[in-house]
Design an enzyme around this catalytic site. Structure first.
Site, short mmCIF file in Angstrom:
data_model
loop_
_atom_site.label_atom_id
_atom_site.label_comp_id
_atom_site.label_asym_id
_atom_site.label_seq_id
_atom_site.Cartn_x
_atom_site.Cartn_y
_atom_site.Cartn_z
N LYS A 116 28.49 43.29 38.57
CA LYS A 116 28.80 42.48 39.76
C LYS A 116 27.86 42.83 40.91
O LYS A 116 27.54 41.99 41.74
CB LYS A 116 30.26 42.68 40.15
CG LYS A 116 31.25 42.14 39.13
CD LYS A 116 32.69 42.32 39.64
CE LYS A 116 33.69 41.72 38.67
NZ LYS A 116 33.76 42.44 37.40
N GLU A 200 34.69 45.10 48.73
CA GLU A 200 34.46 43.73 49.20
C GLU A 200 35.51 43.38 50.25
O GLU A 200 36.69 43.72 50.09
CB GLU A 200 34.60 42.80 48.00
CG GLU A 200 34.03 41.44 48.15
CD GLU A 200 34.11 40.70 46.81
OE1 GLU A 200 35.22 40.23 46.47
OE2 GLU A 200 33.10 40.62 46.12
N HIS A 235 45.82 39.41 40.34
CA HIS A 235 44.41 39.01 40.35
C HIS A 235 43.97 38.37 39.04
O HIS A 235 42.78 38.31 38.75
CB HIS A 235 43.50 40.20 40.68
CG HIS A 235 43.83 40.87 41.98
ND1 HIS A 235 43.61 40.26 43.20
CD2 HIS A 235 44.39 42.08 42.25
CE1 HIS A 235 44.00 41.08 44.16
NE2 HIS A 235 44.48 42.17 43.61
N ARG A 292 30.31 34.38 29.29
CA ARG A 292 31.03 34.06 28.05
C ARG A 292 31.78 32.76 28.24
O ARG A 292 31.76 32.16 29.31
CB ARG A 292 32.03 35.18 27.74
CG ARG A 292 32.96 35.48 28.92
CD ARG A 292 34.05 36.46 28.61
NE ARG A 292 34.71 36.96 29.80
CZ ARG A 292 35.64 36.32 30.49
NH1 ARG A 292 35.99 35.09 30.13
NH2 ARG A 292 36.20 36.85 31.56
#
Length: 667
Positions: A116, A200, A235, A292
Site C-alpha cells: 500500500k 492514514e 472494515h 486479483r
C-alpha cells in the site's frame, strides 16, 4: 486456450471459476484440505487432490504442494481466486519457474501494488490524489506514535500487505494507539506474513468507491465502471452495488482515468481493482489496489454483461483484449450482499456448525454464488462467508425491491447468520435514499443489540408452524400421505378436545393449543395463550417447509426441530422457540443457586489462542483483557467480567481450542 487449469482456492470463488471453465470446455483441478474433503468445490471439479491438514497455513497456503499437484495433474495454468495465494508474489514467481501460467498480474506489478505504501507513491507520481498520512520506512513504536500525533486523531492503522479489513485498526485517542498498533501487527502477520503498517487520516463519513480495471499483455487497459462498497462491518464490505449513486458522469470519468493511469504506470495485466475514498465534498483519494479478482465482481458482470473470469483466462492465454473504453456502457443496477455465518448481535462473533438447511430463491435478476449446500460444515479455519446473494434490476429501486424479496426467502439452519442485519439495511430509508457512507451501521444504530431483529410480527405464524409440525413429527405412521397429527401424543397433553404444548421465546412463555377445525383434512384451530383461536390450513412440503393458509393467504415457514428447541424461519428471519422440558433432578437441585459471580471464562467459538495476557494468581480489574482468540481470520478478546484473581489459565499461546472450552478460571 488452456485445456486444464488448477484452482488454488476453495468455497464459492472456486465454484464460480469452475462454472466459466465448464462453458469454455476447460477441465478443472480442485485442491482441498482435510476439512474440505467433502466440500462443494471438490464435488464439482473434474479432478481433486488433498494438499494437507485443515489450517490454511498447512494446506491452501502451501505453494510448493499446489505447484506439485499442477504438475501431477497436467494443469497448464493456476487461477488463485481471491485470498490465500492470490496476492503472493513468491507464488507467482514459483509458477513462472515451473512453466505454469499464473492467471493474474505479473510478479513485478503485484509486488509494487501489493504494498500500500509503494502503491500510494506510484499514485502520486501520476497525479492521483491520496489521503494524508505516514508511510515511511520506520516501524518503531515511538516513531509511529509521533507521526500519529502529527496526523491527528482519529486515524487508521493499516497493514501494508493484503486487504479485506485485516490488520486495520481505527484509533480515536492517543491512549489507545499502542494497543491498537500491536493488534494490527498481529493480525497482519497472521493474515499476510508481514507485520508492516502505515498510518492514514480517518476521513469522516466517506464512501468507498472502487474501479474495476482489465488489461492485456499487449498494452490495452480499460476500466469497467465503479462499484460502491461503503456499507461495512469491521472494515470489511457486506453490501456492494454498481453504479454508485454518488458519482456524476464527470466524476466517474475522472476517477476512471486516474485508475487507468495508475494501472498503466504499474505495468498491470489481467483483472484488478483500484480503491478510492470519496468525501462529502466529492473529492476522491486513492487508497490501494487489489491485484486479483474481487469478491464483489458479480455486480460489475451484471451491469456490463461481461464474464470477468472468461476475460481473465483469455488474457492469461495471451489473447488481445477485444474491448475498447467507449464500448463499456453499464446498464441497470446490481447489488450484492455477503451472507456470513456470524452473529451481529454478539459483535459479529463467527458461528460454526453443520448447515442443516440452506434454501435460496431463484428467478429473474437473481444470482447466488455459494460454496456450500445443506449438510456442509462451516469450520473455524476459513472466512465465515456462506454465500453471495446478487440481484439486478432496471434501476436501483427495482434492484432494492428484488433484494428485499431475496432476503425474505433465504433460509439457513445450523449456524447463526447476518440475514436480519442485511434485511434491516435493505429496508432502511437512508439506504433507499443512497445515504451509504462507511459509517452507515453506526449512524443508524444497526450495531446496537436488539436493533436488527424484528421478528415479533412473525411470532404467531412461527408458533403455529412449530406446533403443527411437532404433532406430525411424533406420529409413527411411515407413509407421509397418511400422516395424521391427531394420532400423535409425544410431549403434548390433552386440554378438553385440544392438545397443547408450551414454547418460550425471548423469556416469554406461549401455550399453544391445537384442535381439529372440521372434518376437512389439515384444518386446525390454534389458540395461543388466551388469544382468540386462529383457523389454519397446514400442508407439509419438502425440505422442512410448512405451508400455512389463513383466510386464503399463504405463508411459507421452514421448521427444524432440535433437541431442546424448534427453529422457525418466517420471512427470512429465524426464531428460536425453546420447548418446555420436564424438570430434571440436576436442575431441581441447582434451583436458586444463581447470582454468583462468573468463575469460568470460556471460548465463544473454536479458535486459536494468539495472546495470553495474565498468569495464575494474578489480580485483575473488571474488563481487563485476559486472552485473545482468533477464529475465521478475526481476533476476539476474552475479558474479566469482574475484578478478582486468576485461579488458573488453561491454555498457552498457539493452542487450538474448541467452542465452550474453559480458558481462564477466576476466584
Amino acid at each position: 486456450m488452456f485445456k486444464k487449469i488448477l484452482i488454488a482456492n476453495r468455497g464459492e470463488i472456486a465454484v464460480r471459476i469452475m462454472a466459466t471453465c465448464r462453458e469454455m470446455g476447460i477441465a478443472t483441478v480442485a485442491v482441498y484440505s482435510e476439512a474440505d474433503r467433502a466440500a462443494r468445490h471438490v464435488r464439482e471439479a473434474d479432478e481433486a487432490y488433498e494438499i494437507g491438514p485443515s489450517p490454511a497455513g498447512q494446506s491452501y497456503l502451501r505453494s510448493e504442494k499446489i505447484i506439485e499437484v499442477a504438475r501431477q495433474s497436467g494443469a497448464e495454468a493456476i487461477h488463485p481466486g481471491y485470498g490465500f495465494l492470490s496476492e503472493n508474489t513468491a507464488f507467482v514467481e514459483a509458477c513462472e519457474a515451473a512453466g505454469i501460467v499464473f492467471i493474474g498480474p505479473p510478479a513485478a506489478a503485484m509486488r509494487l501494488m501489493g504494498s500500500k505504501i509503494a502503491a500510494k507513491n506510484l499514485a502520486r507520481s501520476v497525479d492521483a490524489p491520496t489521503i494524508p498520512g505516514y508511510n515511511g520506512e520506520s516501524q518503531e513504536d515511538e516513531i509511529l506514535l509521533q507521526e500519529a500525533l502529527l496526523i491527528g486523531f482519529p486515524l487508521l492503522i493499516k497493514a501494508s500487505a493484503g486487504g479485506g479489513g485485516k490488520g486495520m485498526r481505527e484509533v480515536h485517542k492517543r491512549a489507545d494507539f499502542l494497543d491498537q498498533l500491536a493488534g494490527a501487527r498481529r493480525e497482519a502477520l497472521a493474515s499476510f506474513g508481514d507485520a508492516t503498517v502505515f498510518l492514514e487520516r480517518l476521513i469522516l463519513r466517506p464512501r468507498h468507491v472502487e474501479l474495476q480495471i482489465l488489461g492485456d499483455q499487449h498494452g490495452n487497459l480499460i476500466h469497467l465502471g465503479e462499484r460502491e462498497c461503503s456499507i461495512q462491518r469491521r472494515h470489511q464490505k457486506i453490501i456492494e452495488e454498481s453504479p454508485s449513486v454518488a458519482l456524476t458522469p464527470e466524476l466517474r470519468a475522472e476517477m476512471g482515468a486516474a485508475a487507468v493511469r495508475i494501472a498503466k504506470a504499474a505495468g498491470y495485466v489481467n483483472a484488478g481493482t483500484m480503491e478510492f475514498m470519496l468525501d462529502t465534498d466529492q473529492r476522491f483519494y486513492f487508497l490501494e489496489m487489489n491485484t486479483r479478482l474481487q469478491v464483489e465482481h458479480p455486480v460489475t458482470e451484471l451491469v456490463t454483461g461481461l464474464d470477468l473470469v472468461r476475460h481473465q483466462l483469455m488474457i492469461a492465454a495471451g489473447e488481445v483484449l477485444a474491448l475498447k473504453q467507449e464500448q463499456i456502457s453499464p446498464r441497470g443496477h446490481a447489488i450484492e450482499v455477503r451472507l456470513y455465518a456470524e452473529d451481529p448481535e454478539q459483535n459479529f462473533l463467527p458461528s460454526t456448525g453443520t448447515i442443516a438447511q440452506f434454501t435460496t430463491p431463484a428467478g429473474p435478476g437473481i444470482r447466488v454464488d455459494s460454496g456450500i449446500a445443506s449438510g456442509d460444515e462451516i469450520t473455524q479455519f476459513y472466512d465465515p462467508m456462506i454465500a453471495k446473494l446478487i440481484v439486478s434490476g432496471e434501476n436501483r429501486a427495482a434492484a432494492i425491491a428484488r433484494l428485499r424479496r431475496v432476503l425474505t426467502q433465504t433460509v439457513v439452519f445450523g449456524v447463526t447468520t447476518n440475514i436480519a442485519l442485511l434485511q434491516a439495511i435493505a429496508a432502511h430509508p437512508a439506504y433507499s435514499e443512497g445515504q451509504t457512507y462507511t459509517s452507515f451501521l453506526d449512524e443508524h444504530g444497526l450495531l446496537e443489540p436488539g436493533e436488527i431483529k424484528s421478528t415479533e410480527d412473525h411470532l404467531t405464524d412461527a408458533l403455529c408452524a412449530a406446533a403443527l409440525l411437532e404433532l406430525t413429527d411424533h406420529t409413527e405412521l411411515s407413509d407421509p400421505r397418511e400422516r395424521n397429527p391427531w394420532r400423535a401424543l409425544g410431549p403434548w397433553r390433552m386440554v378438553g378436545e385440544a392438545r397443547s404444548t408450551t414454547y418460550e421465546y425471548q423469556e416469554q412463555r406461549y401455550k399453544v393449543a391445537v384442535s381439529p377445525a372440521s372434518e376437512q383434512a389439515n384444518a386446525w384451530q390454534v389458540r395461543i395463550n388466551e388469544q382468540p383461536a386462529i383457523s389454519v390450513m397446514c400442508t407439509l412440503g419438502q425440505e422442512k417447509l410448512v405451508l400455512l393458509t389463513r383466510e386464503h393467504k399463504q405463508l411459507r415457514a421452514y421448521v427444524l426441530r432440535q433437541e431442546n428447541e424448534t427453529l422457525v424461519n418466517v420471512g427470512g428471519q429465524t426464531l428460536r422457540l425453546a420447548r418446555q422440558q420436564p424438570p430434571s433432578v440436576e436442575s431441581t437441585a441447582h434451583a436458586g443457586a444463581g447470582g454468583h459471580a462468573q468463575k469460568a471464562m470460556t471460548a465463544p467459538m473454536a479458535g486459536t489462542i494468539v495472546k495470553v495476557q495474565v498468569e495464575d494468581g494474578q489480580e485483575v480489574e473488571q474488563l481487563q483483557v485476559l486472552v485473545i482468540l482468533t477464529a475465521m481470520k478475526m481476533e476476539h478478546t476474552i475479558a474479566a467480567p469482574h475484578a478478582g484473581k486468576v485461579r488458573r489459565v488453561h491454555y498457552r499461546e498457539g493452542d487450538v481450542v474448541k467452542g465452550g472450552a474453559v480458558l481462564v478460571e477466576m476466584e
